[in-house]
Structure formats: C-alpha cells, structure tokens
Enzyme design. Structure first.
Site, PDB file in Angstrom:
ATOM      1  N   HIS A  42      -2.023   3.219   0.083  1.00 30.72           N
ATOM      2  CA  HIS A  42      -1.775   4.531   0.706  1.00 30.72           C
ATOM      3  C   HIS A  42      -0.702   4.429   1.790  1.00 30.72           C
ATOM      4  O   HIS A  42      -0.530   3.393   2.427  1.00 30.72           O
ATOM      5  CB  HIS A  42      -3.065   5.161   1.238  1.00 30.72           C
ATOM      6  CG  HIS A  42      -3.644   4.575   2.496  1.00 30.72           C
ATOM      7  ND1 HIS A  42      -4.931   4.120   2.587  1.00 30.72           N
ATOM      8  CD2 HIS A  42      -3.112   4.399   3.725  1.00 30.72           C
ATOM      9  CE1 HIS A  42      -5.177   3.687   3.820  1.00 30.72           C
ATOM     10  NE2 HIS A  42      -4.075   3.841   4.525  1.00 30.72           N
ATOM     11  N   ASN A  65      -5.044  -0.192  -0.447  1.00 29.43           N
ATOM     12  CA  ASN A  65      -5.008   0.475  -1.757  1.00 29.43           C
ATOM     13  C   ASN A  65      -3.651   1.148  -2.025  1.00 29.43           C
ATOM     14  O   ASN A  65      -3.509   1.917  -2.963  1.00 29.43           O
ATOM     15  CB  ASN A  65      -6.137   1.512  -1.876  1.00 29.43           C
ATOM     16  CG  ASN A  65      -6.022   2.607  -0.821  1.00 29.43           C
ATOM     17  OD1 ASN A  65      -5.071   2.633  -0.044  1.00 29.43           O
ATOM     18  ND2 ASN A  65      -6.979   3.518  -0.803  1.00 29.43           N
ATOM     19  N   ASP A  91      -0.215  10.894  10.807  1.00 28.44           N
ATOM     20  CA  ASP A  91      -1.566  11.352  10.473  1.00 28.44           C
ATOM     21  C   ASP A  91      -2.492  11.370  11.684  1.00 28.44           C
ATOM     22  O   ASP A  91      -2.151  10.860  12.746  1.00 28.44           O
ATOM     23  CB  ASP A  91      -2.165  10.479   9.346  1.00 28.44           C
ATOM     24  CG  ASP A  91      -1.897   8.985   9.544  1.00 28.44           C
ATOM     25  OD1 ASP A  91      -1.617   8.586  10.687  1.00 28.44           O
ATOM     26  OD2 ASP A  91      -1.979   8.230   8.566  1.00 28.44           O
ATOM     27  N   GLU A 151      -3.906   9.069  -0.188  1.00 24.68           N
ATOM     28  CA  GLU A 151      -4.691   8.135  -0.991  1.00 24.68           C
ATOM     29  C   GLU A 151      -4.184   8.122  -2.437  1.00 24.68           C
ATOM     30  O   GLU A 151      -3.454   9.034  -2.857  1.00 24.68           O
ATOM     31  CB  GLU A 151      -6.170   8.560  -0.953  1.00 24.68           C
ATOM     32  CG  GLU A 151      -6.805   8.483   0.433  1.00 24.68           C
ATOM     33  CD  GLU A 151      -7.174   7.053   0.860  1.00 24.68           C
ATOM     34  OE1 GLU A 151      -6.544   6.083   0.390  1.00 24.68           O
ATOM     35  OE2 GLU A 151      -8.100   6.919   1.682  1.00 24.68           O
TER      36      GLU A 151
HETATM   37  C1  GLP Z   1      -4.252   3.560   8.301  1.00 20.99           C
HETATM   38  C2  GLP Z   1      -3.097   4.514   8.605  1.00 20.99           C
HETATM   39  C3  GLP Z   1      -1.871   4.115   7.853  1.00 20.99           C
HETATM   40  C4  GLP Z   1      -1.611   2.647   8.052  1.00 20.99           C
HETATM   41  C5  GLP Z   1      -2.708   1.851   7.412  1.00 20.99           C
HETATM   42  C6  GLP Z   1      -2.531   0.341   7.565  1.00 20.99           C
HETATM   43  O1  GLP Z   1      -5.051   3.985   7.280  1.00 20.99           O
HETATM   44  N1  GLP Z   1      -3.399   5.860   8.301  1.00 20.99           N
HETATM   45  O2  GLP Z   1      -0.780   4.905   8.335  1.00 20.99           O
HETATM   46  O3  GLP Z   1      -0.395   2.297   7.456  1.00 20.99           O
HETATM   47  O4  GLP Z   1      -3.919   2.217   8.028  1.00 20.99           O
HETATM   48  O5  GLP Z   1      -3.041  -0.082   8.785  1.00 20.99           O
HETATM   49  P1  GLP Z   1      -2.935  -1.532   9.367  1.00 20.99           P
HETATM   50  O6  GLP Z   1      -1.560  -1.668   9.888  1.00 20.99           O
HETATM   51  O7  GLP Z   1      -3.958  -1.553  10.470  1.00 20.99           O
HETATM   52  O8  GLP Z   1      -3.235  -2.470   8.280  1.00 20.99           O
END
Ligand code: GLP
Length: 251
Positions: free
Chosen positions: A137, A135, A66, A142
């Site tokens: 995702h 949440n 992403d 989402e």
């Molecule tokens: C972001 C990314 C996700 C990632 C998530 C968790 O929103 N788009 O791909 O898995 O955060 O992030 P973290 O590892 O910082 O908790």
C-alpha cells in the site's frame, strides 16, 4: 529505477539532500509528506541540514498522505502529532501552508473531496515522498484500490493494522479506518520518491519487481510514472537480483 544505499543513514542523507535541493530551487514548492518509521531518519537529517544551511521553509506548502479516522491532532498516534514531532515543530514552517486530512471531520466524504480539490488549487505536488506497506500500500491505499481514486475513506486491512500496532500502546486499538490521498492524487505528483528500508520490506520489493502494473500491488503504479525513483537500503533490496539496481554511495 532502484537506487540502493548501504544503510538507513545513507538513505536519509540522499533523500534529505533531494528535499533540500527542491527547497533551494523552488522555495514555494508543494511537498507531499509521508509518515511511518521509514521517514523518521529522513526528517531528522532534513532538519539538521536546513538549520546548517539556514534555509527558509516558510514558503513551502505540504500535503500529508493520510490520517486515521477518529484521531484528532492531539492524539499521540495521529499523523498530525507525528508531523509535529518529527518535522513541523522543529523548523519555521508557516502553519497555514501545512495540510493534513482531518480525522475528526464531520462529513468525511465532503472533507475528502475538499482535500483533493485543495491539492489541485495549489497546482499539484512537486515532490511526493512515499513509504510502502508490507502489502504494497501507498498512503493508505490498500490492495485493490483503483488507480483513478481521489482522496477517500478506507477500511484498513488486518495486515496494515497489525503492522502499525507497534506504534500504539498495548491496550490501544489501531483505528479501523483512515482518510488517504487517492492513487490518482499521488501519481499526479511531478516527482515521486518511494523509500523502503529494512528486511521486512524485501518480499514486497521482490513482488514489485516480478509483477506487471496491477491494482493488487498498489505501488506497482510507479512503474508507469515518468519521474518515480525507488530508494532502498541493502536489507530491503536483498531479494532483488543485483543486476536490476544501481548501488549508490552516500550523498
Ligand atoms: C503506514 C502509512 C504509510 C507508510 C507505511 C509504512 O501505513 N500510512 O504511508 O508508508 O505505513 O510505514 P513504515 O515506514 O513505518 O514501515
């Protein structure tokens, strides 16, 4: 299905070893790359081991999950900058083989169609790395996103923008939208490793365990995937009944 390690460092050891084994057995593998705090120690260990073993990564192809809409590759919080800082800038990757969605694309819709098509032209993803949002995702898919979706533009939820605000400066807004691989792009991967660490991920892991497969908790789709593993540290696993997970030692 859940593999639980003592802490983030043993998680990083295990996941980086899996990546190393993939590179050794298939030097031209296609990897699905993720961003976020969870991946940082994993990429750091991967860099260390790759150097020690003098492994060649120049034939690898990567596709990132992403990117924020509106952030260019030079913006410090773009995922392009994240990947340079935490992985790509440290090893001999071939830049032409590194794919990320372009947050500044003129026609986002067209760009998304092209991104999914490019993944398919490369034969699909061999190993997909995933984190998970609080949440549920994955990528930026989402809750409520169709399991059949391909790469698309998404409005980020308030929850996600608050979670991710820690990476942005105080006076900076988290972008309101992003480009993400779709759920189908992700589940088409031949092998998936979802990694979650820290106690703030424990409640969503408990929900995953209690729920059937549902689009309202996107990562429950992994219950249907033949080769998906969920890698946790003790903190993220703390609300799961011990009988459902396998405790693992350091790699
Ligand atoms: C972001 C990314 C996700 C990632 C998530 C968790 O929103 N788009 O791909 O898995 O955060 O992030 P973290 O590892 O910082 O908790």
């Amino acid at each position: 299905m859940f593999l639980v390690f003592p802490d983030t460092s043993t998680v990083a050891d295990y996941v980086s070893s899996t990546l190393i084994n993939t590179v050794k057995s298939k030097p031209n593998a296609v990897l699905g790359a993720a961003t976020g705090g969870t991946m940082e120690p994993i990429y750091a260990r991967f860099i260390e081991k790759t150097r020690q073993l003098q492994l060649d990564v120049s034939r690898l192809t990567t596709f990132n999950l992403d990117e924020y809409v509106g952030l260019g590759v030079d913006h410090s919080q773009s995922y392009a900058a994240y990947m340079r800082e935490h992985l790509f800038g440290h090893l001999g990757f071939n830049k032409a083989r590194l794919h990320l969605p372009d947050g500044l694309a003129e026609s986002l819709e067209e760009h998304c169609r092209d991104y999914s098509a490019r993944m398919q032209q490369h034969g699909g993803i061999d190993l997909q790395l995933l984190g998970v949002g609080s949440n549920g995702h994955i990528g930026f898919n989402e809750p409520g996103t169709s399991f059949d979706s391909r790469c698309h533009v998404v409005e980020l939820s308030e929850r996600t923008r608050i979670d991710n605000s820690r990476f942005f400066a105080e006076d900076e807004m988290v972008p309101g939208s992003a480009i993400t691989m779709g759920m189908k792009d992700i589940t088409d991967a031949r092998e998936i490793l979802l990694v979650a660490t820290g106690e703030n991920k424990a409640p969503i892991l408990a929900k995953y365990f209690e729920s059937d497969v549902t689009e309202t908790i996107p990562f429950t789709v992994l219950k249907r995937h033949p080769r998906a593993r969920i890698i946790l540290d003790e903190a993220a696993a703390s609300l799961l009944p011990a009988s459902v997970f396998q405790r693992a030692a350091a790699a």
